[in-house]
Design a protein around this motif. Structure first.
Motif, mmCIF file in Angstrom:
data_model
loop_
_atom_site.group_PDB
_atom_site.id
_atom_site.type_symbol
_atom_site.label_atom_id
_atom_site.label_comp_id
_atom_site.label_asym_id
_atom_site.label_seq_id
_atom_site.Cartn_x
_atom_site.Cartn_y
_atom_site.Cartn_z
ATOM 1 N N SER A 30 -42.335 5.886 6.041
ATOM 2 C CA SER A 30 -40.830 5.466 6.152
ATOM 3 C C SER A 30 -40.006 6.236 7.524
ATOM 4 O O SER A 30 -39.289 5.483 8.128
ATOM 5 C CB SER A 30 -40.173 6.173 5.004
ATOM 6 N N GLY A 54 -42.323 4.688 10.975
ATOM 7 C CA GLY A 54 -42.325 3.111 11.112
ATOM 8 C C GLY A 54 -41.277 2.518 11.912
ATOM 9 O O GLY A 54 -41.700 2.010 12.831
ATOM 10 N N ARG A 69 -41.962 -0.891 13.696
ATOM 11 C CA ARG A 69 -42.296 -1.845 12.564
ATOM 12 C C ARG A 69 -41.182 -2.214 11.852
ATOM 13 O O ARG A 69 -40.002 -1.742 11.915
ATOM 14 C CB ARG A 69 -43.190 -0.768 11.802
ATOM 15 N N VAL A 101 -42.795 -1.607 6.943
ATOM 16 C CA VAL A 101 -42.668 -0.109 6.312
ATOM 17 C C VAL A 101 -42.817 -0.206 4.952
ATOM 18 O O VAL A 101 -43.432 0.797 4.447
ATOM 19 C CB VAL A 101 -41.329 0.435 7.019
ATOM 20 N N ARG A 156 -45.690 1.899 2.977
ATOM 21 C CA ARG A 156 -45.017 3.066 2.218
ATOM 22 C C ARG A 156 -45.729 2.976 0.593
ATOM 23 O O ARG A 156 -46.073 3.815 -0.057
ATOM 24 C CB ARG A 156 -43.666 2.991 2.275
#
Length: 192
Positions: A70, A73, A78, A83, A87
Motif C-alpha cells: 500500500s 505501490g 502502480r 495496489v 495488497r
C-alpha cells in the motif's frame, strides 16, 4: 523393468493448484512445513550449488508486506487497482513461502540453470504441500519483481530474486478442473 508408483502418478495426473484467495487457516505448523520444505529441497540442483533459499512468511509478516504494498505501490507508479490486488494477496494470506533464487558464481553451472533449479523448487514445494493435503498456489506479482520492494520487504541482496510465493493453507472451496493443453499439439516425436 522400472517399479511404478501408481499413487504418485495418479497424484501428478490429477494435481490442481488451489486459488490463493480460497486458502484459509489453519495452515501447516512448523514441523509439517519442515517436511514440505525438505521435499522441495530435493529438487534438481546441478553442481550442488543450492541456488535458492526459503523465507517463511507467517501471518504478521504477510500483513507487514500488505502494508508495504500500500505504501510503495503509488511511489512505484502502480494504479490503485494494481495496489489493491497485490495488497490482498498478502493481507488475505495466512502462510506463504518465498522461494528466493540466489545466483551463485560457477564455471560449470550457468545462471539459467540456477534459475531453472529455483523454478523446480517452487513446483516441488507446491506439489509437496498439495500431496500433504493442504491447498497451495504459486504466485508472483509486481511487488516481488520490484528490486526496491524486495530489498525492503524481504531484505534481498542484489544477487537474489523471488522465484515464487507459494501460498499454503486449508482449502475453503474446491476449484473446478480447468482446460489442459492438447498434448498432441505440443509434442513432437523424433525417432531418428
Amino acid at each position: 523393468m522400472p517399479a511404478p508408483n501408481p499413487a504418485a502418478m495418479e497424484f501428478l495426473l490429477t494435481r490442481r493448484s488451489r486459488p490463493a484467495k480460497t486458502l484459509t487457516a489453519p495452515v501447516p505448523d512448523r514441523a509439517a512445513l519442515r517436511d514440505i520444505l525438505t521435499a522441495a529441497a530435493r529438487s534438481p540442483d546441478h553442481g550442488k550449488l543450492e541456488p535458492w533459499r526459503f523465507i517463511v512468511l507467517e501471518r504478521k509478516a504477510l500483513l507487514r508486506l500488505a502494508e508495504l504494498v500500500s505504501q510503495m505501490g503509488p511511489e512505484l507508479g502502480r494504479t490503485a487497482e494494481e495496489v489493491a490486488k497485490a495488497r490482498a494477496q498478502y493481507a488475505d494470506a495466512h502462510l506463504a513461502v518465498a522461494v528466493i533464487e540466489v545466483q551463485k558464481p560457477s564455471d560449470k553451472v550457468p545462471p539459467i540453470e540456477q534459475t531453472y533449479s529455483a523454478g523446480a523448487v517452487c513446483l516441488a514445494l507446491l506439489n509437496a504441500a498439495l500431496a500433504s493435503g493442504w491447498g497451495a498456489n504459486w504466485l508472483s506479482g509486481w511487488p516481488v519483481h520490484d528490486p526496491a520492494f524486495v530489498a525492503r520487504a524481504l531484505n534481498l541482496s542484489e544477487n537474489e530474486r523471488v522465484a515464487g510465493m507459494i501460498h499454503i493453507g486449508t482449502e475453503s472451496a474446491a476449484p473446478p478442473e480447468r482446460p489442459r493443453p492438447d498434448l498432441d499439439s505440443i509434442t513432437e516425436w523424433m525417432s531418428e
